[in-house]
Enzyme design. Structure first.
Site, PDB file in Angstrom:
ATOM      1  N   HIS A 132      35.698 -49.610 -68.415  1.00  0.00           N
ATOM      2  CA  HIS A 132      34.821 -49.361 -69.560  1.00  0.00           C
ATOM      3  C   HIS A 132      33.601 -50.279 -69.400  1.00  0.00           C
ATOM      4  O   HIS A 132      33.712 -51.359 -68.816  1.00  0.00           O
ATOM      5  CB  HIS A 132      35.606 -49.728 -70.826  1.00  0.00           C
ATOM      6  CG  HIS A 132      34.948 -49.374 -72.113  1.00  0.00           C
ATOM      7  ND1 HIS A 132      33.963 -50.148 -72.674  1.00  0.00           N
ATOM      8  CD2 HIS A 132      35.160 -48.354 -72.978  1.00  0.00           C
ATOM      9  CE1 HIS A 132      33.595 -49.609 -73.829  1.00  0.00           C
ATOM     10  NE2 HIS A 132      34.305 -48.512 -74.037  1.00  0.00           N
ATOM     11  N   ASP A 209      42.182 -55.669 -69.562  1.00  0.00           N
ATOM     12  CA  ASP A 209      41.649 -54.968 -70.719  1.00  0.00           C
ATOM     13  C   ASP A 209      42.764 -54.027 -71.177  1.00  0.00           C
ATOM     14  O   ASP A 209      43.065 -53.037 -70.503  1.00  0.00           O
ATOM     15  CB  ASP A 209      40.402 -54.204 -70.285  1.00  0.00           C
ATOM     16  CG  ASP A 209      39.875 -53.282 -71.373  1.00  0.00           C
ATOM     17  OD1 ASP A 209      40.568 -53.091 -72.390  1.00  0.00           O
ATOM     18  OD2 ASP A 209      38.780 -52.723 -71.187  1.00  0.00           O
ATOM     19  N   GLN A 212      43.483 -49.748 -74.223  1.00  0.00           N
ATOM     20  CA  GLN A 212      44.133 -48.435 -74.263  1.00  0.00           C
ATOM     21  C   GLN A 212      45.609 -48.523 -73.875  1.00  0.00           C
ATOM     22  O   GLN A 212      46.233 -47.502 -73.570  1.00  0.00           O
ATOM     23  CB  GLN A 212      43.417 -47.454 -73.322  1.00  0.00           C
ATOM     24  CG  GLN A 212      41.968 -47.201 -73.684  1.00  0.00           C
ATOM     25  CD  GLN A 212      41.792 -46.500 -75.025  1.00  0.00           C
ATOM     26  OE1 GLN A 212      42.731 -45.906 -75.569  1.00  0.00           O
ATOM     27  NE2 GLN A 212      40.589 -46.551 -75.579  1.00  0.00           N
ATOM     28  N   LYS A 235      42.034 -49.845 -82.523  1.00  0.00           N
ATOM     29  CA  LYS A 235      42.689 -48.866 -81.653  1.00  0.00           C
ATOM     30  C   LYS A 235      44.205 -48.902 -81.821  1.00  0.00           C
ATOM     31  O   LYS A 235      44.929 -48.117 -81.233  1.00  0.00           O
ATOM     32  CB  LYS A 235      42.308 -49.113 -80.194  1.00  0.00           C
ATOM     33  CG  LYS A 235      40.813 -48.918 -79.961  1.00  0.00           C
ATOM     34  CD  LYS A 235      40.476 -48.745 -78.525  1.00  0.00           C
ATOM     35  CE  LYS A 235      38.990 -48.918 -78.258  1.00  0.00           C
ATOM     36  NZ  LYS A 235      38.213 -47.686 -78.451  1.00  0.00           N
ATOM     37  N   CYS A 373      31.764 -44.277 -72.270  1.00  0.00           N
ATOM     38  CA  CYS A 373      31.429 -45.662 -71.874  1.00  0.00           C
ATOM     39  C   CYS A 373      31.993 -46.008 -70.508  1.00  0.00           C
ATOM     40  O   CYS A 373      32.373 -47.161 -70.243  1.00  0.00           O
ATOM     41  CB  CYS A 373      31.899 -46.683 -72.904  1.00  0.00           C
ATOM     42  SG  CYS A 373      31.055 -46.552 -74.460  1.00  0.00           S
TER      43      CYS A 373
HETATM   44  N1  PLP Z   1      37.978 -51.149 -72.989  1.00  0.00           N
HETATM   45  C1  PLP Z   1      38.495 -49.921 -73.077  1.00  0.00           C
HETATM   46  C2  PLP Z   1      39.438 -49.447 -72.006  1.00  0.00           C
HETATM   47  C3  PLP Z   1      38.165 -49.109 -74.158  1.00  0.00           C
HETATM   48  O1  PLP Z   1      38.683 -47.876 -74.241  1.00  0.00           O
HETATM   49  C4  PLP Z   1      37.284 -49.604 -75.152  1.00  0.00           C
HETATM   50  C5  PLP Z   1      36.873 -48.735 -76.273  1.00  0.00           C
HETATM   51  O2  PLP Z   1      36.896 -47.533 -76.190  1.00  0.00           O
HETATM   52  C6  PLP Z   1      36.781 -50.884 -75.013  1.00  0.00           C
HETATM   53  C7  PLP Z   1      37.149 -51.625 -73.920  1.00  0.00           C
HETATM   54  C8  PLP Z   1      35.841 -51.480 -76.017  1.00  0.00           C
HETATM   55  O3  PLP Z   1      36.463 -51.622 -77.246  1.00  0.00           O
HETATM   56  P1  PLP Z   1      35.626 -52.081 -78.529  1.00  0.00           P
HETATM   57  O4  PLP Z   1      34.445 -51.178 -78.603  1.00  0.00           O
HETATM   58  O5  PLP Z   1      36.582 -51.907 -79.664  1.00  0.00           O
HETATM   59  O6  PLP Z   1      35.240 -53.507 -78.317  1.00  0.00           O
END
Ligand code: PLP
Length: 415
Positions: A132, A209, A212, A235, A373
């Site tokens: 992401h 990270d 998900q 999430k 993203c």
């Molecule tokens: N990392 C992953 C794999 C994501 O799916 C997301 C959000 O969709 C993020 C990071 C970023 O999360 P946030 O926008 O809640 O900080």
């Protein structure tokens, strides 16, 4: 497979569980909402909404600063939420849980603090091809500042990480490995145990990270032996604006503070400031008290359903969706790893994902379209984006059937 799903769904009583989520009853354009955008954000159970409401109506007060009763109550609830999260991920100490604004801020915190102290000219950070943007850009920023470089583990055309490429790139210049546990676009579950083991064999720390992963499967930081994890409350059925950085105590103690301000200090004079202990060293300013308390309620709620149950129910739902979608003529999946969770990305023939998404929307079906993203992922596949359906345990087989029907309609209308 389908019988199994029915068994689990019945055992969990999904229909009853859906009643816990007021928003799921919403209609869109007069149609019953089918919410399949859970990777973007999840809906909130009444337990979370009530915790927020109760906080603001009965004990709203700033934490850590007051001797008065309300402040003490708010502090206790805030710190209890930290303990709940620590238990949820099996952290050794609750002070290894830092409350942040979300995954993005958690990663920025590590990139900035770790980078400041441990990254030097010629060093590198190793990420993967399916990250992401929030696990790319912060590293690019600090690498630029430090004259270091970003290295990327390749994936194949099924969206599976190339572990031989990982091994080749895991050289002495790598100071940290930062990878996603589950890809938000491809649904790939990465072999993180292997990645951690190999990185640790070279004394390289690993940040996962888990934005998900945390909502879909049991996750134990001690068992994984991971150094840092980052996730967002919204999430995992909690509020927006709150997230978590977990870091091993030894690492967090070594990192300099991310931001300066109130709460993160022990003493301040104009000549010198002595920083506070963990976790406060990384929580400058008034924190998101209600958010943390809401996240604590979300964690309790998820525990009440059972993470193993969630994993099973969602696994069967995913298998059902993959089967059903595969039967649609001209549909191709983007991301075909056998190890998968949460999200399914696809395209139908030459239909633009945005047009497909719009037609689904008119039928009350919420999916996400675009690059999610992860622009390097869609560039890799040379596509404009994908249609992404993403699931939570409250989704049903009937909703997947509605998605398939909606897609057939899109195919006929646009095809
Ligand atoms: N990392 C992953 C794999 C994501 O799916 C997301 C959000 O969709 C993020 C990071 C970023 O999360 P946030 O926008 O809640 O900080």
């Amino acid at each position: 497979m389908r019988e199994n799903y029915n068994d689990i769904a019945t055992a969990l009583n999904i229909e009853k569980i859906r009643n816990d989520f007021p928003l799921l009853k919403t209609t869109v354009y007069g149609k019953q909402l089918v919410y399949l955008d859970n990777a973007a954000t999840t809906q909130k159970p009444t337990a979370v909404l009530d915790a927020l409401d109760n906080y603001y109506k009965t004990y709203n007060s700033n934490v850590h600063r007051g001797v008065h009763a309300l402040s003490q109550q708010a502090t206790e609830a805030y710190e209890e939420a930290r303990k709940k999260v620590a238990r949820f991920i099996n952290a050794k100490y609750s002070h290894e849980v830092i409350f942040t604004r979300g995954t993005t801020e958690s990663i920025n915190l590590v990139a900035s603090s770790f980078g400041k102290k441990f990254l030097h000219k010629g060093d590198s950070i190793l990420i993967s091809a399916m990250e992401h943007h929030s696990n790319i850009v912060p590293w690019q920023m600090i690498c630029e500042e430090k004259d270091a470089s970003l290295k990327v583990i390749a994936m194949d055309n099924k969206g599976i990480l190339q572990m031989d490429d990982f091994e080749q790139k895991l050289t002495d210049d790598v100071k940290l490995v930062a990878v996603t546990y589950v890809s938000n676009t491809l649904g790939t579950v990465n072999p993180v145990r292997d990645i951690i083991k190999q990185a640790h064999a070279k004394n390289i720390p690993v940040l996962l990270d888990v934005a998900q992963a945390i909502q879909h499967m049991p996750l134990d930081v001690q068992e994984l032996d991971v150094d840092f994890i980052a996730f967002s409350g919204h999430k995992i059925y909690g509020p927006t604006g709150i997230g978590v950085l977990y870091g091993k105590e030894e690492w967090l103690n070594k990192l300099p503070p991310y931001q300066g301000g109130g709460d993160m200090i022990k003493t301040v004079t104009f000549e010198k400031t002595v920083y506070n202990d963990l976790p406060y060293k990384f929580e400058a300013g008034t924190p998101d008290m209600s958010g943390a308390i809401g996240l604590g309620a979300a964690v309790d709620y998820v525990e009440s359903i059972g993470r193993k149950n969630i994993e099973l129910a969602e696994g069967e739902l995913l298998a059902y969706a993959l089967d059903a979608l595969a039967a649609i003529p001209d549909l191709r999946f983007i991301g075909e790893s056998p190890e998968r969770s949460g999200a399914i990305s696809f395209l139908i023939g030459d239909l633009h994902p945005f047009d497909t998404g719009e037609i689904l929307d008119k039928q009350g079906i919420a999916v996400r379209t675009g690059h999610h993203c992860t622009q390097p992922v869609v560039d890799f596949f040379r596509i404009p984006g994908t249609v992404r359906a993403s699931f939570a345990f409250y989704n049903t087989k009937a909703e997947i059937d509605a998605l398939v029907k909606g897609l057939e309609k899109a195919r006929l209308m646009l095809g």
